[in-house]
Design a protein around this motif. Structure first.
Motif, PDB file in Angstrom:
ATOM      1  N   VAL A 265       0.846  -1.193   0.000  1.00 10.14           N
ATOM      2  CA  VAL A 265       0.000   0.000   0.000  1.00 10.14           C
ATOM      3  C   VAL A 265       0.881   1.242   0.000  1.00 10.14           C
ATOM      4  O   VAL A 265       1.838   1.329   0.769  1.00 10.14           O
ATOM      5  CB  VAL A 265      -0.928   0.009   1.229  1.00 10.14           C
ATOM      6  N   PHE A 266       0.545   2.204  -0.883  1.00  8.58           N
ATOM      7  CA  PHE A 266       1.280   3.473  -0.869  1.00  8.58           C
ATOM      8  C   PHE A 266       0.386   4.587  -0.363  1.00  8.58           C
ATOM      9  O   PHE A 266      -0.847   4.509  -0.441  1.00  8.58           O
ATOM     10  CB  PHE A 266       1.843   3.805  -2.257  1.00  8.58           C
ATOM     11  N   LYS A 267       0.997   5.627   0.162  1.00  6.03           N
ATOM     12  CA  LYS A 267       0.261   6.755   0.728  1.00  6.03           C
ATOM     13  C   LYS A 267      -0.607   7.394  -0.350  1.00  6.03           C
ATOM     14  O   LYS A 267      -0.212   7.475  -1.508  1.00  6.03           O
ATOM     15  CB  LYS A 267       1.230   7.787   1.306  1.00  6.03           C
ATOM     16  N   HIS A 268      -1.776   7.865   0.067  1.00  5.22           N
ATOM     17  CA  HIS A 268      -2.763   8.378  -0.886  1.00  5.22           C
ATOM     18  C   HIS A 268      -2.197   9.460  -1.791  1.00  5.22           C
ATOM     19  O   HIS A 268      -1.716  10.501  -1.329  1.00  5.22           O
ATOM     20  CB  HIS A 268      -3.972   8.920  -0.128  1.00  5.22           C
ATOM     21  N   ASN A 269      -2.232   9.177  -3.100  1.00  7.05           N
ATOM     22  CA  ASN A 269      -1.823  10.137  -4.138  1.00  7.05           C
ATOM     23  C   ASN A 269      -0.399  10.642  -3.956  1.00  7.05           C
ATOM     24  O   ASN A 269      -0.065  11.732  -4.442  1.00  7.05           O
ATOM     25  CB  ASN A 269      -2.789  11.326  -4.184  1.00  7.05           C
ATOM     26  N   ASN A 270       0.433   9.864  -3.273  1.00  3.39           N
ATOM     27  CA  ASN A 270       1.814  10.267  -3.005  1.00  3.39           C
ATOM     28  C   ASN A 270       2.732   9.556  -3.995  1.00  3.39           C
ATOM     29  O   ASN A 270       3.020   8.370  -3.852  1.00  3.39           O
ATOM     30  CB  ASN A 270       2.189   9.916  -1.563  1.00  3.39           C
ATOM     31  N   MET A 271       3.188  10.294  -5.004  1.00  3.91           N
ATOM     32  CA  MET A 271       3.988   9.688  -6.059  1.00  3.91           C
ATOM     33  C   MET A 271       5.377   9.299  -5.585  1.00  3.91           C
ATOM     34  O   MET A 271       5.961   8.318  -6.081  1.00  3.91           O
ATOM     35  CB  MET A 271       4.096  10.641  -7.247  1.00  3.91           C
ATOM     36  N   GLU A 272       5.921  10.034  -4.622  1.00  4.80           N
ATOM     37  CA  GLU A 272       7.237   9.678  -4.087  1.00  4.80           C
ATOM     38  C   GLU A 272       7.189   8.331  -3.387  1.00  4.80           C
ATOM     39  O   GLU A 272       8.080   7.487  -3.561  1.00  4.80           O
ATOM     40  CB  GLU A 272       7.727  10.765  -3.124  1.00  4.80           C
ATOM     41  N   ASP A 273       6.131   8.120  -2.597  1.00  4.01           N
ATOM     42  CA  ASP A 273       5.998   6.844  -1.891  1.00  4.01           C
ATOM     43  C   ASP A 273       5.747   5.701  -2.872  1.00  4.01           C
ATOM     44  O   ASP A 273       6.289   4.606  -2.722  1.00  4.01           O
ATOM     45  CB  ASP A 273       4.855   6.936  -0.882  1.00  4.01           C
ATOM     46  N   LEU A 274       4.936   5.956  -3.910  1.00  2.00           N
ATOM     47  CA  LEU A 274       4.679   4.927  -4.919  1.00  2.00           C
ATOM     48  C   LEU A 274       5.962   4.538  -5.638  1.00  2.00           C
ATOM     49  O   LEU A 274       6.245   3.343  -5.829  1.00  2.00           O
ATOM     50  CB  LEU A 274       3.646   5.434  -5.920  1.00  2.00           C
ATOM     51  N   GLU A 275       6.755   5.522  -6.025  1.00  2.00           N
ATOM     52  CA  GLU A 275       7.998   5.211  -6.739  1.00  2.00           C
ATOM     53  C   GLU A 275       8.981   4.476  -5.832  1.00  2.00           C
ATOM     54  O   GLU A 275       9.691   3.568  -6.279  1.00  2.00           O
ATOM     55  CB  GLU A 275       8.637   6.483  -7.276  1.00  2.00           C
ATOM     56  N   LYS A 276       8.999   4.837  -4.565  1.00  2.00           N
ATOM     57  CA  LYS A 276       9.884   4.147  -3.621  1.00  2.00           C
ATOM     58  C   LYS A 276       9.518   2.675  -3.507  1.00  2.00           C
ATOM     59  O   LYS A 276      10.388   1.793  -3.518  1.00  2.00           O
ATOM     60  CB  LYS A 276       9.796   4.826  -2.250  1.00  2.00           C
ATOM     61  N   ILE A 277       8.198   2.391  -3.419  1.00  2.00           N
ATOM     62  CA  ILE A 277       7.743   1.005  -3.327  1.00  2.00           C
ATOM     63  C   ILE A 277       8.055   0.248  -4.612  1.00  2.00           C
ATOM     64  O   ILE A 277       8.515  -0.909  -4.590  1.00  2.00           O
ATOM     65  CB  ILE A 277       6.234   0.957  -3.011  1.00  2.00           C
ATOM     66  N   LEU A 278       7.820   0.879  -5.755  1.00  2.14           N
ATOM     67  CA  LEU A 278       8.129   0.244  -7.040  1.00  2.14           C
ATOM     68  C   LEU A 278       9.608  -0.086  -7.143  1.00  2.14           C
ATOM     69  O   LEU A 278       9.992  -1.208  -7.514  1.00  2.14           O
ATOM     70  CB  LEU A 278       7.724   1.177  -8.187  1.00  2.14           C
ATOM     71  N   CYS A 279      10.446   0.878  -6.813  1.00  2.00           N
ATOM     72  CA  CYS A 279      11.891   0.696  -6.923  1.00  2.00           C
ATOM     73  C   CYS A 279      12.384  -0.412  -6.000  1.00  2.00           C
ATOM     74  O   CYS A 279      13.120  -1.315  -6.420  1.00  2.00           O
ATOM     75  CB  CYS A 279      12.585   2.018  -6.612  1.00  2.00           C
ATOM     76  N   ASN A 280      11.971  -0.361  -4.732  1.00  2.00           N
ATOM     77  CA  ASN A 280      12.412  -1.367  -3.763  1.00  2.00           C
ATOM     78  C   ASN A 280      11.890  -2.761  -4.114  1.00  2.00           C
ATOM     79  O   ASN A 280      12.584  -3.763  -3.919  1.00  2.00           O
ATOM     80  CB  ASN A 280      11.952  -0.988  -2.357  1.00  2.00           C
ATOM     81  N   SER A 281      10.665  -2.826  -4.636  1.00  6.05           N
ATOM     82  CA  SER A 281      10.079  -4.117  -4.987  1.00  6.05           C
ATOM     83  C   SER A 281      10.835  -4.767  -6.148  1.00  6.05           C
ATOM     84  O   SER A 281      11.046  -5.985  -6.161  1.00  6.05           O
ATOM     85  CB  SER A 281       8.599  -3.943  -5.363  1.00  6.05           C
ATOM     86  N   ILE A 282      11.237  -3.958  -7.113  1.00  2.78           N
ATOM     87  CA  ILE A 282      11.987  -4.502  -8.246  1.00  2.78           C
ATOM     88  C   ILE A 282      13.382  -4.929  -7.813  1.00  2.78           C
ATOM     89  O   ILE A 282      13.895  -5.974  -8.235  1.00  2.78           O
ATOM     90  CB  ILE A 282      12.047  -3.459  -9.382  1.00  2.78           C
ATOM     91  N   ILE A 283      14.002  -4.150  -6.942  1.00  4.66           N
ATOM     92  CA  ILE A 283      15.356  -4.485  -6.474  1.00  4.66           C
ATOM     93  C   ILE A 283      15.348  -5.755  -5.633  1.00  4.66           C
ATOM     94  O   ILE A 283      16.178  -6.655  -5.820  1.00  4.66           O
ATOM     95  CB  ILE A 283      15.937  -3.306  -5.659  1.00  4.66           C
ATOM     96  N   ASN A 284      14.391  -5.855  -4.695  1.00  5.51           N
ATOM     97  CA  ASN A 284      14.382  -6.978  -3.745  1.00  5.51           C
ATOM     98  C   ASN A 284      13.659  -8.213  -4.268  1.00  5.51           C
ATOM     99  O   ASN A 284      13.892  -9.317  -3.782  1.00  5.51           O
ATOM    100  CB  ASN A 284      13.734  -6.536  -2.431  1.00  5.51           C
ATOM    101  N   GLY A 285      12.758  -8.039  -5.239  1.00  5.66           N
ATOM    102  CA  GLY A 285      12.038  -9.184  -5.777  1.00  5.66           C
ATOM    103  C   GLY A 285      11.026  -9.749  -4.801  1.00  5.66           C
ATOM    104  O   GLY A 285      10.619  -9.102  -3.844  1.00  5.66           O
TER     105      GLY A 285
END
Length: 540
Positions: A265-285
């Motif tokens: 879950v990312f913070k409501h309408n928060n693009m920085e938090d969404l990108e952080k989750i996307l980036c970390n998810s791709i790195i960590n698998g």
């Protein structure tokens, strides 16, 4: 992408390239406008209103809920010793070897607080949910468990229905067409879509909807909630990551939980938090194995029904392309209500519909009907059509409902040869902006986007939440008040839904009533001076 638990599952194909630019008010994207003129076009002034809860109000609200809990437990104690009648549903003649169906602790809040705040909702509508409505007056002596009709009704201005474009009518071209559909095809299909329930009218609806949305194909369902809850499991299996906005609707939350997928879950309408989750998810698998994800799907809404905010779609499209993810967009409250021709948040920003992998919407709001739809590529919709539980097991949509959808959609698209659809869309936009501006000018804390037809007014305290709904109804205005757990505990609110059916006189009447009740209850909490824009909206 890996093998799926469902055969023949299509891969949601992401579109490469830069995200489309913003909507400029003409229906064209900035790129299209640049071909017509060398003068740059500005993006829309998307402003999200959010004011922190005043500290004193937050403290008093917490104290109020604390007192409610204290007195709730005292009443429970009196009930336990037989000093007071239990105002709750009880199991009768239950074998003691069975597990109790109702857990006392879990329903404590509902019994002692939530039902008391919600008592202003327990009045059935006995008319169309149009600009005005008629409510049945009922009395309850056990806090909403049973009711007794008083034999009277109340006429009220309707600020609680999702009738954005005013199509919830029992007269006019849509109603006439629906009546004719009943005469020709009956009121029910009595079969599922995959058996004997598929009709030409439903196919015609889907073709017209695909043309309206500018996509390859669509499929319709009889229930909007089920469109999300029962179809999302088809998109995500093991090895799939679903990234959901924190304020997504319950249907999206349930659908994600039913899928055998990992949820973040990312913070409501928060693009920085969404990108952080996307980036970390791709790195960590994936967890434990750290293998790459088979699919990553971002799940958002167009207009958030409790906040009145609008998704930052261009930024999300840019992120989904950057990280090769897919996008699921719920346009339940934005389709018909946003965009110069009512095509929703995609048109509002001037984005390309092909950049959204799954478009979802409902017919219960702007179209005045029932059900929902999914839209996308032909391959994707064909897969949903064959494997969706709502197609295989639920009854197909009935003829009058389909005809209401088809007729209202035709009017929105101008297929009826009139400008009625365009006028409704323009009137809704004008009403929403004017209504919001006036509330802000009068010191109320209002959440959401200036262009959103959903207008939340913050009330905070539980006692004032209940009192606001009652006092408004006394003055002939029907409103919806919402408290915990539907909202954070210190963000109880009234939620107004503006409609194209509201006349300028009705809007002004509602504003005068809100201001009067606001003064009575002392709920003008805003400490930020309101500054009107240079182009102040007007209903004149």
């Amino acid at each position: 992408m890996g093998k799926s638990q469902y055969p023949n599952e299509p891969n949601l194909k992401a579109v490469n390239g830069a995200a489309s630019l913003y909507y400029n008010g003409t229906g064209d994207t900035v790129n299209q406008q640049m071909k017509k003129s060398d003068v740059p076009v500005k993006p829309p002034q998307v402003q999200e209103a959010f004011e922190e809860t005043p500290l004193l109000i937050a403290i008093v609200t917490y104290i109020g809920y604390g007192l409610l809990v204290l007195f709730g437990y005292l009443r429970e104690l009196r009930t336990y010793y037989g000093l007071e009648k239990a105002h709750q549903s009880n199991e009768s003649s239950r074998n003691e070897s069975f597990v109790p169906l109702y857990q006392s602790f879990e329903s404590f809040y509902t019994r002692n607080m939530y039902r008391r705040i919600r008592d202003c909702w327990n009045r059935p509508i006995c008319s169309v949910p149009g600009a005005t409505l008629t409510l049945v007056d009922r009395r309850s002596d056990d806090f909403g468990w049973t009711f007794e009709n008083t034999g009277t009704t109340t006429e009220a201005l309707n600020l609680g229905s999702y009738n954005y474009l005013g199509f919830a009518e029992n007269h006019g071209p849509c109603a006439t067409a629906a009546q004719n559909a009943i005469r020709e095809s009956g009121i029910g299909v009595a079969s599922t879509r995959l058996e004997a329930g598929s009709s030409k009218l439903q196919s015609d609806c889907e073709e017209l909807l695909a043309e309206f949305l500018k996509v390859e194909s669509t499929i319709t369902f009889g229930m909007g909630f089920a469109t999300n809850a029962l179809n999302m499991p088809l998109l995500g299996g093991k090895g799939t990551l679903l990234i959901s906005d924190a304020l997504n609707h319950a249907s999206l939350v349930l659908g994600a939980r039913l899928a055998s997928a990992t949820i973040k879950v990312f913070k409501h309408n928060n693009m920085e938090d969404l990108e952080k989750i996307l980036c970390n998810s791709i790195i960590n698998g994936q967890p434990k194995s750290h293998r790459p994800w088979k699919k990553i799907i971002i799940i958002v809404e167009g207009v958030y029904s409790m906040e009145g905010s609008i998704v930052k779609l261009p930024e999300i499209i840019a992120l989904k392309k950057k990280y090769k993810a897919y996008l699921y967009l719920d346009e339940a409250h934005s389709i018909g209500a946003l965009g110069s021709s009512g095509r929703g948040v995609v048109e509002y920003y001037g984005c390309d519909p092909q950049d959204v992998d799954v478009l979802m919407g409902t017919f219960t709001k702007s179209f005045g009907a029932a059900g929902g739809y999914l839209a996308g590529t032909k391959k994707f919709i064909s897969y949903i059509r064959n494997y969706s539980h709502t197609s295989a097991y639920a009854s197909a949509v009935s003829a009058p409902v389909l005809q209401q959808i088809y007729s209202s959609l035709s009017i929105i698209m101008g297929r009826d040869g009139t400008q009625d659809g365009r006028k409704r869309i323009a009137q809704l936009a004008s009403n929403a902006r004017y209504f919001r501006q006036k509330l802000k000018e009068n010191g109320f804390i209002i959440y959401g986007n200036d262009d959103s037809p959903v207008v939340p007014l913050l009330l905070f305290m539980p006692a004032k939440t209940a009192a606001f709904g009652r006092e408004m109804l006394k003055r002939g205005v029907a409103t919806v008040v919402v408290g915990f757990p539907a909202t954070p505990i210190i963000e109880s609110r009234a939620r107004f839904c503006i409609s194209a059916a509201h006349t300028p006189e009705m809007i002004d009447q509602a504003l005068d009533t809100i201001i009067e009740v606001g003064e009575l209850l002392k709920i003008r909490y805003s400490s930020i001076p309101y500054k009107a824009s240079t182009a102040s909206p007007s209903l004149e």
